[in-house]
Write an enzyme that holds these catalytic residues in place. Structure first.
Site, PDB file in Angstrom:
ATOM      1  N   GLU A  45     -33.110 -41.565-101.876  1.00  0.00           N
ATOM      2  CA  GLU A  45     -32.989 -40.283-102.489  1.00  0.00           C
ATOM      3  C   GLU A  45     -31.295 -39.895-102.562  1.00  0.00           C
ATOM      4  O   GLU A  45     -30.688 -40.526-101.980  1.00  0.00           O
ATOM      5  CB  GLU A  45     -33.384 -39.310-101.334  1.00  0.00           C
ATOM      6  CG  GLU A  45     -33.090 -37.933-101.519  1.00  0.00           C
ATOM      7  CD  GLU A  45     -33.476 -36.958-100.329  1.00  0.00           C
ATOM      8  OE1 GLU A  45     -33.715 -35.780-100.712  1.00  0.00           O
ATOM      9  OE2 GLU A  45     -33.726 -37.529 -99.224  1.00  0.00           O
ATOM     10  N   LYS A 113     -38.039 -32.656-106.135  1.00  0.00           N
ATOM     11  CA  LYS A 113     -38.315 -32.443-104.623  1.00  0.00           C
ATOM     12  C   LYS A 113     -38.932 -31.131-104.482  1.00  0.00           C
ATOM     13  O   LYS A 113     -38.276 -29.950-105.153  1.00  0.00           O
ATOM     14  CB  LYS A 113     -36.961 -32.619-103.823  1.00  0.00           C
ATOM     15  CG  LYS A 113     -37.499 -32.570-102.472  1.00  0.00           C
ATOM     16  CD  LYS A 113     -35.875 -32.837-101.724  1.00  0.00           C
ATOM     17  CE  LYS A 113     -36.259 -33.175-100.248  1.00  0.00           C
ATOM     18  NZ  LYS A 113     -34.922 -33.451 -99.615  1.00  0.00           N
ATOM     19  N   CYS A 149     -38.674 -37.572 -99.434  1.00  0.00           N
ATOM     20  CA  CYS A 149     -38.381 -37.296 -98.138  1.00  0.00           C
ATOM     21  C   CYS A 149     -38.790 -35.927 -97.512  1.00  0.00           C
ATOM     22  O   CYS A 149     -40.018 -36.291 -96.953  1.00  0.00           O
ATOM     23  CB  CYS A 149     -36.712 -36.810 -98.184  1.00  0.00           C
ATOM     24  SG  CYS A 149     -35.680 -36.977 -96.614  1.00  0.00           S
ATOM     25  N   SER A 175     -32.306 -39.813 -94.846  1.00  0.00           N
ATOM     26  CA  SER A 175     -32.735 -39.332 -93.678  1.00  0.00           C
ATOM     27  C   SER A 175     -31.980 -39.706 -92.573  1.00  0.00           C
ATOM     28  O   SER A 175     -31.600 -41.036 -91.873  1.00  0.00           O
ATOM     29  CB  SER A 175     -34.447 -39.774 -93.005  1.00  0.00           C
ATOM     30  OG  SER A 175     -34.697 -39.302 -91.875  1.00  0.00           O
ATOM     31  N   LYS A 181     -35.375 -40.734 -83.917  1.00  0.00           N
ATOM     32  CA  LYS A 181     -35.936 -40.432 -85.203  1.00  0.00           C
ATOM     33  C   LYS A 181     -36.848 -41.165 -85.803  1.00  0.00           C
ATOM     34  O   LYS A 181     -37.725 -41.063 -86.386  1.00  0.00           O
ATOM     35  CB  LYS A 181     -34.418 -40.160 -86.125  1.00  0.00           C
ATOM     36  CG  LYS A 181     -34.871 -39.649 -87.418  1.00  0.00           C
ATOM     37  CD  LYS A 181     -35.056 -38.271 -87.412  1.00  0.00           C
ATOM     38  CE  LYS A 181     -35.108 -37.514 -88.879  1.00  0.00           C
ATOM     39  NZ  LYS A 181     -33.768 -37.451 -89.285  1.00  0.00           N
ATOM     40  N   SER A 292      -5.490 -42.734 -72.100  1.00  0.00           N
ATOM     41  CA  SER A 292      -5.034 -42.020 -70.910  1.00  0.00           C
ATOM     42  C   SER A 292      -5.351 -42.767 -69.515  1.00  0.00           C
ATOM     43  O   SER A 292      -4.829 -42.517 -68.653  1.00  0.00           O
ATOM     44  CB  SER A 292      -5.678 -40.648 -70.658  1.00  0.00           C
ATOM     45  OG  SER A 292      -7.088 -40.897 -70.522  1.00  0.00           O
ATOM     46  N   GLY A 294      -8.547 -42.892 -68.850  1.00  0.00           N
ATOM     47  CA  GLY A 294      -9.791 -42.069 -68.353  1.00  0.00           C
ATOM     48  C   GLY A 294     -10.940 -42.908 -69.206  1.00  0.00           C
ATOM     49  O   GLY A 294     -10.703 -43.693 -70.100  1.00  0.00           O
ATOM     50  N   SER A 297     -11.368 -41.950 -73.314  1.00  0.00           N
ATOM     51  CA  SER A 297     -10.387 -42.547 -74.210  1.00  0.00           C
ATOM     52  C   SER A 297     -10.500 -44.179 -74.428  1.00  0.00           C
ATOM     53  O   SER A 297     -10.516 -44.599 -75.299  1.00  0.00           O
ATOM     54  CB  SER A 297      -9.062 -42.264 -74.028  1.00  0.00           C
ATOM     55  OG  SER A 297      -8.588 -42.966 -72.649  1.00  0.00           O
ATOM     56  N   THR A 397     -10.850 -37.750 -78.712  1.00  0.00           N
ATOM     57  CA  THR A 397     -11.712 -38.174 -77.414  1.00  0.00           C
ATOM     58  C   THR A 397     -12.403 -37.469 -76.483  1.00  0.00           C
ATOM     59  O   THR A 397     -12.896 -37.801 -75.343  1.00  0.00           O
ATOM     60  CB  THR A 397     -10.860 -39.206 -76.565  1.00  0.00           C
ATOM     61  OG1 THR A 397      -9.760 -38.438 -76.161  1.00  0.00           O
ATOM     62  CG2 THR A 397     -10.039 -40.234 -77.433  1.00  0.00           C
ATOM     63  N   GLU A 402     -17.209 -31.602 -72.566  1.00  0.00           N
ATOM     64  CA  GLU A 402     -15.814 -30.880 -72.740  1.00  0.00           C
ATOM     65  C   GLU A 402     -16.154 -30.253 -73.969  1.00  0.00           C
ATOM     66  O   GLU A 402     -15.336 -28.946 -73.882  1.00  0.00           O
ATOM     67  CB  GLU A 402     -14.766 -31.866 -72.757  1.00  0.00           C
ATOM     68  CG  GLU A 402     -14.848 -32.689 -71.497  1.00  0.00           C
ATOM     69  CD  GLU A 402     -13.467 -33.847 -71.642  1.00  0.00           C
ATOM     70  OE1 GLU A 402     -13.392 -34.403 -70.408  1.00  0.00           O
ATOM     71  OE2 GLU A 402     -13.206 -34.351 -72.707  1.00  0.00           O
TER      72      GLU A 402
END
Length: 552
Positions: A45, A113, A149, A175, A181, A292, A294, A297, A397, A402
């Protein structure tokens, strides 16, 4: 001798707006189809323009240019297999999402469509006009019905085409991926096969476009919903599908049966591919990020190394007075494990200079979040300077947890061009880090092995903007937070529904308040890989200013 038909499927990766480049991919695929003796080449498509085009199709010049490319393709590919290709097309002043059948040097049929999706990331009612249900078209001995689709997600289009003489169904798609999915698609297409009694070919594109990833995984089904072909997920592929007419009609001969990866590999592949294509299609070859020490990241660094290679990744550690020795060592270990460059730019000097400059205005006030966020904003400033100087895209990141509650500094650690983990909750960040450490695939450009040091995964998360800071000083434990967010964000559940499942009412209300309060940050955030049906951007559209809160 039994009648046969060969259909070549082109599971390819278009670039939005690159009409000439996409058309060249069609020509190359057509040459392969002709060499293989195919009677038809099928593209997905909207392949000619790339997908999704959004408001680009409101530009009349763009649609006219696309139509001109289609007509030229028809002329250039006149002697050989027919071509089915998706494109916008204007008729009587209305723009349609169209599947054009090219044969003998001309456009022999146009299918418009009928069902325009208008949910999730789709807003096709805004830019296209729905068409009437189209009947089948003939290629050689075969009458083909083509639900485009979304048309195949409903019963009526396939049913009407079967009733008007279609002998097989060819479903071209754009899609995009979300977790789980493929099973949704497969179940729906089995329903169409059972209802119509016709074999069905489902063709999807691959590649990244902004936040969306098209994962391919095209397949073909015989009567009864029996799988006859399964193409790989995420990879480009050119497959020749052979049909044979039997006593009960056409059937698909057994073809390739690729094994699809599990959900962890699919999520990781989606993040890698979306970043790789976002960079490639935007003209960037290199990236940088703040490393960092962490887990977030470190994961983004691994994704970036797998997307563009460690030599094209610059990691930068920007320590402050609050950065622990362990974080410095962990950042060095993460960069070393990937084989990426690590540079250190201390922010203590710039922080002192800014603090001194603001001191007369801040006199008489107590230190608070303002001073903490100065550190993050200085890091963003320095990283953007490196990005500008060396032409490397800055990656952000922040994970979905968060991003949801605003535990990120706007114009600070939110600065950057792309965020591959934007739709990945923190609890899944830990799990996918462990998956990457245990798995390596040919499509990864980074090294095998433990590329994310285990101590980074295991230590308590901290922004390190003050002494002894931990994320759980400001937020509920991530297991609790993520479960609440999945209810509020992913399932649109009420406070009362979550409380009924055992969550503390005050905690749920606080999280909900933070989600609404952070809308303005998300509005200005970098795009990032969509992994779920409720990613932050097109899937979830809320007002920035909103005083309503669920009373519970």
């Amino acid at each position: 001798m039994a009648e046969t038909f060969r259909l070549t499927l082109a599971q390819l990766n278009p670039t939005v707006g690159d009409l000439a480049g996409n058309a060249e991919q069609v020509r190359n695929a057509w040459e392969s189809a002709r060499a293989a003796g195919a009677q038809m080449l099928a593209l997905p498509e909207m392949f000619l323009t790339g997908y999704q085009t959004q408001d680009l199709v409101l530009k009349r010049a763009f649609v006219a240019d696309a139509m001109a490319h289609v007509l030229k393709l028809a002329r250039d590919c006149a002697e050989g297999p027919a071509i089915g290709i998706g494109t916008p097309w204007t008729e009587a002043g209305r723009v349609h999402n169209t599947y054009c059948i090219l044969s003998g040097g001309a456009v022999q049929a146009r299918i418009y469509k009928h069902h325009l999706p208008n949910d999730g990331v789709f807003d096709e009612c805004r830019v296209f006009t729905p068409g009437e249900i189209s009947g089948p078209y003939r290629i050689g001995p075969l009458r083909i019905g083509t639900p485009i689709c979304e048309d195949a997600w409903h019963e009526d289009v396939a049913e009407a085409q079967a009733e008007s003489g279609a002998e097989i169904l060819l479903v071209p798609n754009g899609s995009p991926y979300y977790r789980g999915k493929h099973d949704v698609r497969l179940n729906l297409m089995v329903s169409r096969v059972v209802e119509t009694g016709l074999p069905l070919v489902y063709l999807n594109m691959v590649g990244g476009q902004d936040d969306q990833v098209f994962d391919g995984a095209s397949f073909a089904l015989n009567r009864g919903g029996q799988l006859a072909l399964q193409l790989p997920a995420f990879d480009t592929a050119l497959a020749h599908v052979d049909f044979r007419r039997g006593e009960t009609g056409w059937e698909i001969l057994q073809g390739e049966r690729a094994t699809l990866p599990d959900e962890w590999e699919q999520d990781y592949r989606a993040m890698v591919d979306s970043l790789r294509d976002y960079l490639r299609k935007s003209g960037f070859a290199k990236v940088l990020l703040g490393l960092s020490g962490g887990v977030d990241s470190a994961l983004v660094a691994a994704i970036a190394a797998d997307a563009v290679g460690p030599r094209n990744l610059r990691c930068v550690m920007l320590p402050s007075r609050y950065t622990s020795a362990a974080s410095l060592a962990d950042a060095e270990a993460a960069a070393s494990a990937l084989g990426a460059r690590l540079e250190t730019v201390p922010i203590s000097g710039p922080h002192e200079a800014v603090t001194e400059a603001l001191a007369p205005l801040f006199a008489g006030t107590a230190p608070d979040l303002t001073e903490e966020n100065l550190q993050s904003r200085l890091r963003g400033l320095l990283l953007m300077a490196l990005s500008n100087k060396f032409g490397e895209m800055l990656l952000t990141t922040g994970n979905k947890s968060e991003v949801a509650v605003g535990y990120a500094t706007i114009y600070g650690d939110m600065a950057g061009g792309y965020n591959p983990i934007k739709d990945l909750y923190k609890t899944r960040v830990f799990a996918i880090c462990r998956w990457r450490n245990a798995n390596h695939r040919d499509w990864m450009m980074g090294p095998p092995g433990e590329v994310i040091p285990p101590q980074i995964i295991d230590k308590p998360p901290s922004a390190e903007l003050r002494e002894d800071q931990k994320d759980e000083d400001s937020l509920p434990p991530y297991e609790v937070l993520d479960a609440i967010l999945e209810g509020l964000v992913d399932r649109d559940e009420s406070v009362a529904e979550l409380v009924a499942r055992g969550f503390d009412v005050a905690t749920v209300q606080r999280v909900e308040h933070l989600v609404y309060l952070s809308e303005y940050k998300r509005f200005q955030a970098a795009p990032g890989t969509r992994l779920t049906p409720r990613a932050f951007w097109l899937d979830r559209r809320y007002p920035i200013v909103n005083r309503w809160r669920d009373p519970g």
